[in-house]
Design an enzyme around this catalytic site. Structure first.
Site, mmCIF file in Angstrom:
data_model
loop_
_atom_site.group_PDB
_atom_site.id
_atom_site.type_symbol
_atom_site.label_atom_id
_atom_site.label_comp_id
_atom_site.label_asym_id
_atom_site.label_seq_id
_atom_site.Cartn_x
_atom_site.Cartn_y
_atom_site.Cartn_z
ATOM 1 N N GLU A 1 35.455 28.080 38.622
ATOM 2 C CA GLU A 1 36.831 28.564 38.737
ATOM 3 C C GLU A 1 37.308 28.393 40.180
ATOM 4 O O GLU A 1 37.057 29.279 41.024
ATOM 5 C CB GLU A 1 36.888 30.047 38.386
ATOM 6 C CG GLU A 1 36.383 30.353 37.002
ATOM 7 C CD GLU A 1 37.064 31.599 36.471
ATOM 8 O OE1 GLU A 1 37.985 31.449 35.662
ATOM 9 O OE2 GLU A 1 36.703 32.690 36.914
ATOM 10 N N LYS A 25 41.249 41.151 32.314
ATOM 11 C CA LYS A 25 41.351 41.820 33.628
ATOM 12 C C LYS A 25 41.836 43.271 33.459
ATOM 13 O O LYS A 25 41.463 43.930 32.489
ATOM 14 C CB LYS A 25 42.251 41.005 34.551
ATOM 15 C CG LYS A 25 41.821 39.545 34.634
ATOM 16 C CD LYS A 25 42.521 38.782 35.714
ATOM 17 C CE LYS A 25 42.077 37.343 35.682
ATOM 18 N NZ LYS A 25 42.632 36.542 36.748
ATOM 19 N N SER A 84 44.174 28.635 35.463
ATOM 20 C CA SER A 84 45.453 28.254 34.853
ATOM 21 C C SER A 84 45.296 27.337 33.640
ATOM 22 O O SER A 84 46.101 26.426 33.430
ATOM 23 C CB SER A 84 46.385 27.629 35.907
ATOM 24 O OG SER A 84 46.671 28.571 36.927
ATOM 25 N N ASN A 107 39.715 36.564 29.639
ATOM 26 C CA ASN A 107 39.438 37.688 30.551
ATOM 27 C C ASN A 107 40.745 38.459 30.725
ATOM 28 O O ASN A 107 41.666 37.981 31.383
ATOM 29 C CB ASN A 107 38.928 37.110 31.885
ATOM 30 C CG ASN A 107 38.746 38.178 32.936
ATOM 31 O OD1 ASN A 107 38.940 39.373 32.678
ATOM 32 N ND2 ASN A 107 38.375 37.749 34.134
ATOM 33 N N GLU A 129 37.807 37.483 41.878
ATOM 34 C CA GLU A 129 38.489 38.734 42.274
ATOM 35 C C GLU A 129 37.474 39.794 42.682
ATOM 36 O O GLU A 129 37.750 40.608 43.571
ATOM 37 C CB GLU A 129 39.391 39.220 41.125
ATOM 38 C CG GLU A 129 40.624 38.343 41.004
ATOM 39 C CD GLU A 129 41.189 38.229 39.604
ATOM 40 O OE1 GLU A 129 40.870 39.063 38.738
ATOM 41 O OE2 GLU A 129 41.970 37.280 39.365
ATOM 42 N N HIS A 135 33.134 37.070 39.324
ATOM 43 C CA HIS A 135 34.514 36.564 39.288
ATOM 44 C C HIS A 135 35.092 36.587 40.700
ATOM 45 O O HIS A 135 34.786 37.483 41.485
ATOM 46 C CB HIS A 135 35.361 37.421 38.339
ATOM 47 C CG HIS A 135 36.705 36.812 38.085
ATOM 48 N ND1 HIS A 135 37.754 36.956 38.964
ATOM 49 C CD2 HIS A 135 37.160 36.026 37.078
ATOM 50 C CE1 HIS A 135 38.801 36.294 38.500
ATOM 51 N NE2 HIS A 135 38.465 35.717 37.356
ATOM 52 N N GLY A 187 45.407 32.003 38.360
ATOM 53 C CA GLY A 187 46.654 32.769 38.334
ATOM 54 C C GLY A 187 47.776 32.142 39.141
ATOM 55 O O GLY A 187 48.786 32.780 39.422
HETATM 56 C C1 PEP Z 1 40.578 33.853 35.796
HETATM 57 O O1 PEP Z 1 40.975 34.863 36.350
HETATM 58 O O2 PEP Z 1 39.366 33.707 35.607
HETATM 59 C C2 PEP Z 1 41.538 32.849 35.386
HETATM 60 C C3 PEP Z 1 41.082 31.671 35.056
HETATM 61 O O3 PEP Z 1 42.843 33.236 35.395
HETATM 62 P P1 PEP Z 1 44.106 32.303 34.986
HETATM 63 O O4 PEP Z 1 43.785 31.660 33.673
HETATM 64 O O5 PEP Z 1 45.247 33.253 34.917
HETATM 65 O O6 PEP Z 1 44.247 31.300 36.092
#
Ligand code: PEP
Length: 253
Positions: free
Chosen positions: A167, A11, A213, A9, A97, A95, A173
């Site tokens: 998630e 973003k 992450s 993703n 966010e 998601h 992040g």
């Molecule tokens: C995400 O935003 O879905 C995500 C998993 O980000 P990251 O891998 O940076 O933690």
């Protein structure tokens, strides 16, 4: 056997030129990769160019969000039909966010997921608890409620077009990953939720990605858990070298 699905993703990152340069490297290195399905979710303005560049490969192009209506007076929105027209075959909905900053609720996520599947695309429905919810012992309750809303219109006949992404918000992040055992516990719970709603055979066929992450160094340990069927990747999907290593590490051994 579920084929793991690893989605990068991107973003709000990358111009069309930058997106094409990254995806060209992915195409060269992962275009014929076996044992794992790969997807990328560029910004909307790059979807068409990326999908064209990926034609003839097994790498899927995904939207990052959508509206539930096909067309009409919805300034600034994109429908699943338009994402499909641009070349997307999957759409991420819910998601964290979007939930945190743009007002997405489990109810609107459910409408989006239904619209995506009705348009013939696959829906990646994201769920996950905040740190306060985990610390308060509410992880499974939060995930259940997000699944109840997010999958409200999904039935067994849509299962092939459904992926769930677990998630935990505290791991996105932050560099802080759920341990494989923590992730496996929630994934097993999600699988049971799916089985209760859609039947065991159907639930068994649905991929459940882990996101938060994930990187090349932890992908193999996470993916070796029984109920973890791929990864949803933010930061580590922005550089070809990182994402290619992660996808290779996520292949079943
Ligand atoms: C995400 O935003 O879905 C995500 C998993 O980000 P990251 O891998 O940076 O933690």
């Amino acid at each position: 056997m579920r084929t793991p699905f690893v989605v990068g993703n991107w973003k709000l990152n990358k111009t069309v030129a930058d997106a094409l340069s990254l995806v060209t490297e992915l195409k060269n290195q992962l275009g014929a990769v076996k044992g794992v399905q790969v997807g990328v979710a560029p910004v909307a303005t790059a979807i068409h160019a990326v999908a064209k560049r990926l034609e003839g490969t097994s790498i899927a192009t995904c939207g990052q969000n959508c509206h539930w209506e096909a067309s009409g007076a919805w300034t600034g929105e994109l429908s699943p039909q338009l994402l499909a027209d641009a070349g997307a075959s999957w759409v991420i909905v819910g998601h964290s966010e979007r939930r945190q900053f743009f007002g997405d609720t489990s109810e609107s996520v459910g409408k989006k997921a239904a619209a995506v599947i009705a348009a013939g695309l696959g829906a990646i429905v994201c769920v996950g608890e905040s740190l306060a919810e985990r610390d308060g012992g509410r992880t499974l309750e939060v995930v259940d409620s997000q699944l109840a809303g997010g999958l409200a219109s999904i039935d067994a006949s849509s299962a092939a077009k459904l992926v769930v992404a677990y998630e935990p918000v505290w791991a996105i992040g932050t560099g802080r990953t759920a341990t494989p055992a923590q992730a496996q516990e929630v994934h097993a719970h999600i699988r049971k939720h799916l089985a209760d709603r859609l039947g065991a055979a159907c639930a068994d066929s649905i991929r459940i990605q882990y996101g938060g992450s994930v990187k090349a160094s932890n992908a193999e340990a996470l993916m070796s858990e029984k109920e973890i069927d791929g990864a949803h990747v933010g930061d580590a999907s922005l550089e070809a070298v990182d994402f290619i290593a992660l996808v290779k590490a996520a292949r079943p051994s």
